[in-house]
Design an enzyme around this catalytic site. Structure first.
Site, PDB file in Angstrom:
ATOM      1  N   ARG A  25       0.889  -1.139  -0.013  1.00 21.03           N
ATOM      2  CA  ARG A  25      -0.106  -0.028   0.009  1.00 21.03           C
ATOM      3  C   ARG A  25       0.682   1.236   0.172  1.00 21.03           C
ATOM      4  O   ARG A  25       1.877   1.507   0.726  1.00 21.03           O
ATOM      5  CB  ARG A  25      -0.900  -0.005   1.331  1.00 21.03           C
ATOM      6  CG  ARG A  25      -2.079  -1.107   1.411  1.00 21.03           C
ATOM      7  CD  ARG A  25      -2.978  -1.146   2.341  1.00 21.03           C
ATOM      8  NE  ARG A  25      -3.498  -2.464   2.372  1.00 21.03           N
ATOM      9  CZ  ARG A  25      -4.403  -2.708   3.389  1.00 21.03           C
ATOM     10  NH1 ARG A  25      -4.380  -2.191   4.486  1.00 21.03           N
ATOM     11  NH2 ARG A  25      -5.131  -3.935   3.414  1.00 21.03           N
ATOM     12  N   SER A 124      -7.919  -0.995   1.079  1.00 22.05           N
ATOM     13  CA  SER A 124      -8.794  -1.388   2.423  1.00 22.05           C
ATOM     14  C   SER A 124      -9.265  -0.075   2.797  1.00 22.05           C
ATOM     15  O   SER A 124      -9.938   0.587   2.192  1.00 22.05           O
ATOM     16  CB  SER A 124      -7.833  -2.044   3.531  1.00 22.05           C
ATOM     17  OG  SER A 124      -8.806  -2.569   4.234  1.00 22.05           O
ATOM     18  N   HIS A 125      -8.761   0.244   4.150  1.00 22.50           N
ATOM     19  CA  HIS A 125      -9.558   1.176   4.782  1.00 22.50           C
ATOM     20  C   HIS A 125      -9.012   2.654   4.855  1.00 22.50           C
ATOM     21  O   HIS A 125      -9.125   3.747   5.071  1.00 22.50           O
ATOM     22  CB  HIS A 125      -9.633   1.142   6.250  1.00 22.50           C
ATOM     23  CG  HIS A 125      -8.258   0.460   6.646  1.00 22.50           C
ATOM     24  ND1 HIS A 125      -7.740  -0.701   6.450  1.00 22.50           N
ATOM     25  CD2 HIS A 125      -7.340   1.221   7.758  1.00 22.50           C
ATOM     26  CE1 HIS A 125      -6.638  -0.800   7.101  1.00 22.50           C
ATOM     27  NE2 HIS A 125      -6.353   0.543   7.773  1.00 22.50           N
ATOM     28  N   ASP A 300     -15.578  -1.055   5.157  1.00 17.07           N
ATOM     29  CA  ASP A 300     -14.261  -0.193   4.753  1.00 17.07           C
ATOM     30  C   ASP A 300     -14.407  -0.199   3.127  1.00 17.07           C
ATOM     31  O   ASP A 300     -15.273  -0.804   2.400  1.00 17.07           O
ATOM     32  CB  ASP A 300     -13.152  -0.867   5.287  1.00 17.07           C
ATOM     33  CG  ASP A 300     -12.933  -2.105   4.807  1.00 17.07           C
ATOM     34  OD1 ASP A 300     -13.759  -2.866   4.313  1.00 17.07           O
ATOM     35  OD2 ASP A 300     -11.593  -2.540   4.761  1.00 17.07           O
ATOM     36  N   ASP A 302     -12.849  -2.041   0.651  1.00 16.49           N
ATOM     37  CA  ASP A 302     -12.853  -3.095   0.204  1.00 16.49           C
ATOM     38  C   ASP A 302     -14.062  -4.217   0.834  1.00 16.49           C
ATOM     39  O   ASP A 302     -13.996  -5.487   0.427  1.00 16.49           O
ATOM     40  CB  ASP A 302     -11.580  -3.942   0.120  1.00 16.49           C
ATOM     41  CG  ASP A 302     -11.150  -4.214   1.331  1.00 16.49           C
ATOM     42  OD1 ASP A 302     -11.268  -3.401   2.219  1.00 16.49           O
ATOM     43  OD2 ASP A 302     -10.003  -4.926   1.465  1.00 16.49           O
ATOM     44  N   ASP A 304     -14.285  -5.698   3.413  1.00 13.19           N
ATOM     45  CA  ASP A 304     -14.176  -6.909   4.437  1.00 13.19           C
ATOM     46  C   ASP A 304     -14.075  -6.607   5.856  1.00 13.19           C
ATOM     47  O   ASP A 304     -14.276  -7.354   6.581  1.00 13.19           O
ATOM     48  CB  ASP A 304     -12.545  -7.459   4.052  1.00 13.19           C
ATOM     49  CG  ASP A 304     -11.601  -6.771   4.310  1.00 13.19           C
ATOM     50  OD1 ASP A 304     -11.638  -5.408   4.429  1.00 13.19           O
ATOM     51  OD2 ASP A 304     -10.259  -7.159   3.840  1.00 13.19           O
ATOM     52  N   ARG A 305     -14.165  -5.449   6.421  1.00 17.23           N
ATOM     53  CA  ARG A 305     -14.457  -4.973   7.563  1.00 17.23           C
ATOM     54  C   ARG A 305     -15.900  -4.771   7.848  1.00 17.23           C
ATOM     55  O   ARG A 305     -16.542  -4.263   6.821  1.00 17.23           O
ATOM     56  CB  ARG A 305     -13.476  -3.843   7.791  1.00 17.23           C
ATOM     57  CG  ARG A 305     -12.057  -3.885   7.831  1.00 17.23           C
ATOM     58  CD  ARG A 305     -11.179  -2.805   8.163  1.00 17.23           C
ATOM     59  NE  ARG A 305      -9.772  -3.003   8.235  1.00 17.23           N
ATOM     60  CZ  ARG A 305      -8.912  -2.466   9.092  1.00 17.23           C
ATOM     61  NH1 ARG A 305      -9.415  -1.568   9.687  1.00 17.23           N
ATOM     62  NH2 ARG A 305      -7.794  -2.767   8.906  1.00 17.23           N
ATOM     63  N   THR A 368      -1.357 -10.420  13.920  1.00 20.12           N
ATOM     64  CA  THR A 368      -2.462  -9.820  13.107  1.00 20.12           C
ATOM     65  C   THR A 368      -2.386 -10.089  11.534  1.00 20.12           C
ATOM     66  O   THR A 368      -1.185 -10.000  11.404  1.00 20.12           O
ATOM     67  CB  THR A 368      -2.099  -8.216  13.601  1.00 20.12           C
ATOM     68  OG1 THR A 368      -2.345  -8.046  14.934  1.00 20.12           O
ATOM     69  CG2 THR A 368      -2.968  -7.495  12.736  1.00 20.12           C
ATOM     70  N   GLU A 387     -10.937 -10.161  14.604  1.00 20.54           N
ATOM     71  CA  GLU A 387      -9.886  -9.530  14.930  1.00 20.54           C
ATOM     72  C   GLU A 387     -10.648  -7.993  15.500  1.00 20.54           C
ATOM     73  O   GLU A 387     -11.472  -7.768  14.892  1.00 20.54           O
ATOM     74  CB  GLU A 387      -9.145  -8.953  13.788  1.00 20.54           C
ATOM     75  CG  GLU A 387      -8.468 -10.153  12.965  1.00 20.54           C
ATOM     76  CD  GLU A 387      -7.400  -9.424  11.958  1.00 20.54           C
ATOM     77  OE1 GLU A 387      -6.182  -9.504  12.161  1.00 20.54           O
ATOM     78  OE2 GLU A 387      -8.085  -9.061  10.968  1.00 20.54           O
ATOM     79  N   SER A 389      -9.609  -5.252  14.671  1.00 23.46           N
ATOM     80  CA  SER A 389      -9.622  -4.195  13.773  1.00 23.46           C
ATOM     81  C   SER A 389     -10.713  -4.241  12.832  1.00 23.46           C
ATOM     82  O   SER A 389     -10.706  -4.194  11.813  1.00 23.46           O
ATOM     83  CB  SER A 389      -8.377  -4.351  12.904  1.00 23.46           C
ATOM     84  OG  SER A 389      -8.106  -5.534  12.280  1.00 23.46           O
ATOM     85  N   LYS A 400     -11.628 -11.900   5.504  1.00 26.21           N
ATOM     86  CA  LYS A 400     -12.752 -11.470   6.492  1.00 26.21           C
ATOM     87  C   LYS A 400     -14.029 -11.005   5.650  1.00 26.21           C
ATOM     88  O   LYS A 400     -13.697 -10.313   4.499  1.00 26.21           O
ATOM     89  CB  LYS A 400     -12.000 -10.230   7.433  1.00 26.21           C
ATOM     90  CG  LYS A 400     -11.293  -9.221   7.025  1.00 26.21           C
ATOM     91  CD  LYS A 400     -10.965  -8.496   8.154  1.00 26.21           C
ATOM     92  CE  LYS A 400     -10.173  -7.095   7.564  1.00 26.21           C
ATOM     93  NZ  LYS A 400      -8.735  -7.341   7.453  1.00 26.21           N
TER      94      LYS A 400
HETATM   95  C1  G16 Z   1      -5.216  -6.009   7.124  1.00 28.16           C
HETATM   96  C2  G16 Z   1      -5.334  -7.472   7.873  1.00 28.16           C
HETATM   97  C3  G16 Z   1      -5.862  -7.617   9.137  1.00 28.16           C
HETATM   98  C4  G16 Z   1      -5.101  -6.628  10.122  1.00 28.16           C
HETATM   99  C5  G16 Z   1      -5.659  -5.231   9.546  1.00 28.16           C
HETATM  100  C6  G16 Z   1      -4.713  -4.305  10.565  1.00 28.16           C
HETATM  101  O1  G16 Z   1      -6.775  -5.804   7.066  1.00 28.16           O
HETATM  102  O2  G16 Z   1      -6.099  -8.362   6.842  1.00 28.16           O
HETATM  103  O3  G16 Z   1      -5.511  -8.926   9.391  1.00 28.16           O
HETATM  104  O4  G16 Z   1      -5.916  -6.880  11.507  1.00 28.16           O
HETATM  105  O5  G16 Z   1      -4.986  -5.239   8.516  1.00 28.16           O
HETATM  106  O6  G16 Z   1      -3.553  -4.261  10.447  1.00 28.16           O
HETATM  107  P1  G16 Z   1      -2.618  -3.270  11.159  1.00 28.16           P
HETATM  108  O7  G16 Z   1      -2.824  -3.328  12.540  1.00 28.16           O
HETATM  109  O8  G16 Z   1      -0.958  -4.137  10.847  1.00 28.16           O
HETATM  110  O9  G16 Z   1      -2.566  -1.933  10.301  1.00 28.16           O
HETATM  111  P2  G16 Z   1      -7.242  -4.504   5.787  1.00 28.16           P
HETATM  112  O10 G16 Z   1      -8.756  -4.552   6.081  1.00 28.16           O
HETATM  113  O11 G16 Z   1      -6.319  -3.274   6.313  1.00 28.16           O
HETATM  114  O12 G16 Z   1      -6.931  -5.422   4.847  1.00 28.16           O
END
Ligand code: G16
Length: 583
Positions: A25, A124-125, A300, A302, A304-305, A368, A387, A389, A400
């Site tokens: 990213r 993602s977010h 979020d 994409d 998934d959250r 994580t 999680e 998050s 997720k």
């Molecule tokens: C990704 C991972 C998750 C993780 C999250 C936050 O989610 O797939 O398992 O909990 O990042 O990670 P970090 O604490 O390292 O920022 P996503 O939704 O960003 O793809």
């Protein structure tokens, strides 16, 4: 048939292409520099075994953020040149991350082919737009994110790459209309199939949940709902599922048109960024007019959250997964025959552990990163996981799944209200959570994020904490000097995980201070930011006494917050007097 040829383009390694918690990213302008995306894509092809590339079927799509359309065309051209046979693209380049996982696992192409992997284009977010973030990650044939063995190889390849293959003369494919476009290349036919982004995913959801009972709930005059896609790709699924399949009113949907820049917002479903939903649910500073809906949820970028809310009530993600696990077998057909096991990431609260113990379920604590759940699921060890998050999911796919979580909650609410939907008072989200606490105890929980901190300062803080945890008497002396009303720290460590399936070891996964009374402080660096460093501080306290489970979370956690900030010298190291986001 239009023919194409293969060009070998000279390139040189570009620094900083190490995939983070979930893919690469970076700012859009970084991705747009010459060869940047191409180097990463070729490094990925080179990290895979030949049969996963040559003659294979791959998916390319994402959350539709800015630069996705250009990236999709580049990847199509590179896939053609690398010998891929079929590329599948969701219409307009849109597929949520869970839908990609479902497509890899379930979809059969017009010619009977199955996908062996996917490039998912999302950050993602993180916000989108010309000055914001873009991202790319690779998912494997099980539908889950590439494991560390592969992401390490990709990174290694980015450091030595000197050329990539591309079909420069391949015409751009129209991804706005469904259908198959075929080209002829040096190794035979190459097809690009554009398909409806929602249909495979909708079919899967219908096979998991009892849509009829959810439909009854959604059509009850006593029930109201609000789903906020924050202008992410979740919007492409919300209408087909909630409105067309389940009969929800269109007015239940908020920000459900996917936009390249997420409408200028931050597509992160938490209490800070999902402002409109938070206000609508009666939780904001300037609350909306009228009675809030009974149930609210956000996704979020994409999709998934997920964030789950009741009327004037926030459900922590750690509680959410525990409550879903506790109620799944009676409320969700997919789980009628029982759960194989449950899992959570290390910083997630221990609410799920208590449920697992009560129900005598296998339980796992992983680092994580969703990828760690995949191995457990492939081995038949885990049915539900989550999680802190805002990620919740099950073994129906290997990502997720935000909409799955919303449907799980709707199923639980429908089940709890099956007798009294039209008559008596509704069993609300808040009732469900409070009853859960009364049975299992409550885990007060909060997370402080310090975003975009100087990377050097963040490293120093972590190094300080690693050193500190090696001497418990010293730590306890400091803690007692800060607050005498917290219990002693019983142990502290840097979390390390040995995968029970493949034996791989993941080190440096966060620093834990575990108190005698079950409280925990966890410090870790985020692996998903695109600038500077983000320090995450997770604070948790377990309360079994039912007379003490109704306190305000902030008040209950105040002593531990005080200890965490002073023990870590947060302000001294970072210069920050307050976190950027509190959840
Ligand atoms: C990704 C991972 C998750 C993780 C999250 C936050 O989610 O797939 O398992 O909990 O990042 O990670 P970090 O604490 O390292 O920022 P996503 O939704 O960003 O793809």
């Amino acid at each position: 048939m239009v023919m194409f040829s293969v060009t070998r383009k000279q390139s040189v390694p570009i620094d900083g292409q190490k995939p983070g918690t979930s893919g690469l990213r970076k700012k859009v302008k970084v991705f747009m520099q010459p060869h940047y995306l191409q180097n990463f894509v070729q490094s990925t092809f080179n990290a895979l075994t030949t049969e996963k590339v040559r003659g294979a079927t791959l998916v390319v799509s994402g959350d539709g953020r800015y630069y996705s359309k250009d990236a999709i065309q580049i990847i199509i051209k590179m896939a053609a040149a690398n010998g891929v046979r079929h590329i599948w693209v969701g219409q307009n380049g849109l597929l949520s991350t869970p839908a990609v996982s479902a497509v890899i696992r379930e979809r059969v192409g017009v010619d009977g082919s199955k996908a062996s992997g996917a490039f998912i284009l999302t950050a993602s977010h993180n916000p989108g737009g010309p000055h914001e973030d873009f991202g790319i990650k690779y998912n494997m044939e099980n539908g889950g994110p590439a494991p560390e063995g592969i992401t390490d190889k990709i990174y290694k390849n980015t450091k030595t790459i000197n050329e990539y293959l591309i079909a420069e003369d391949l015409l751009d494919v129209d991804i706005t209309a469904t259908g198959v476009t075929s080209f002829g290349g040096p190794e035979g036919q190459f097809n690009v199939e554009v398909f409806n982004s929602a249909s495979d995913y909708v079919k899967l959801m219908k096979s998991i949940f009892d849509f009829e009972s959810i439909q009854k709930l959604l059509s009850s005059p006593n029930f109201s709902f609000c789903y906020d896609a924050l202008h992410g790709v979740g919007g492409a699924y919300a209408k087909p599922i909630f409105v067309e399949e389940l009969g929800a009113k269109e007015s239940f949907l908020l920000n459900c048109t996917p936009k390249e820049d997420f409408g200028g917002g931050h597509p992160d479903p938490n209490l800070t960024y999902a402002k409109e939903l938070v206000a609508r649910m009666g939780l904001g500073k300037s609350d909306s007019q009228g009675e809030p809906p009974e149930f609210g949820a956000a996704a979020d970028g994409d999709a998934d959250r997920n964030m789950v809310l009741g009327k004037r009530f926030f459900v922590t993600p750690s509680d959410s997964v525990a409550i879903i696990a506790a109620n799944a077998v009676e409320s969700i057909p997919y789980f009628y025959s029982g759960l194989k096991g449950v899992a959570r990431s290390m910083p997630t609260s221990a609410a799920l552990d208590v449920v697992a113990k009560h129900l005598n379920l296998k339980f796992f604590e992983v680092p994580t990163g969703w990828k760690f759940f995949g191995n457990l699921m492939d081995a038949g060890l885990c049915s539900i996981c989550g999680e802190e998050s805002f990620g919740t999911g099950s073994d129906h796919i290997r990502e997720k799944d935000g909409i799955w979580a919303v449907l799980a909650w709707l199923s639980i609410i429908a089940y709890k209200n099956k007798e009294n939907l039209s008559a008596g008072r509704l069993v609300t989200v808040e009732d469900i959570v409070r009853n859960h606490w009364a049975t299992y105890g409550r885990h007060y929980y909060t997370r402080y994020d310090y975003e975009n901190v100087d990377a050097g300062a963040a490293k120093e803080l972590m190094a300080y904490l690693v050193k500190l945890q090696s001497s418990l008497p010293e730590v306890n002396k400091i803690v007692k000097g800060i607050r005498s009303d917290v219990s002693n720290i019983a142990s502290a460590d840097e979390f390390e995980y040995k995968d029970p399936v493949d034996g791989s070891i993941s080190k440096h996964q966060g620093i834990r201070y575990l108190f005698e009374d079950g409280s925990r402080l966890v410090f870790r660096l985020s692996g998903t930011g695109s600038e500077g460093a983000t320090i995450r501080l997770y604070i948790e306290q377990y309360e079994k006494d039912s007379s003490k489970i109704g306190r305000e979370s902030q008040e209950a956690l105040a002593p531990l917050v005080d200890v965490a900030l002073k023990l870590s010298k947060m302000q001294e190291f970072t210069g920050r007097s307050a976190p950027t986001v509190i959840t």
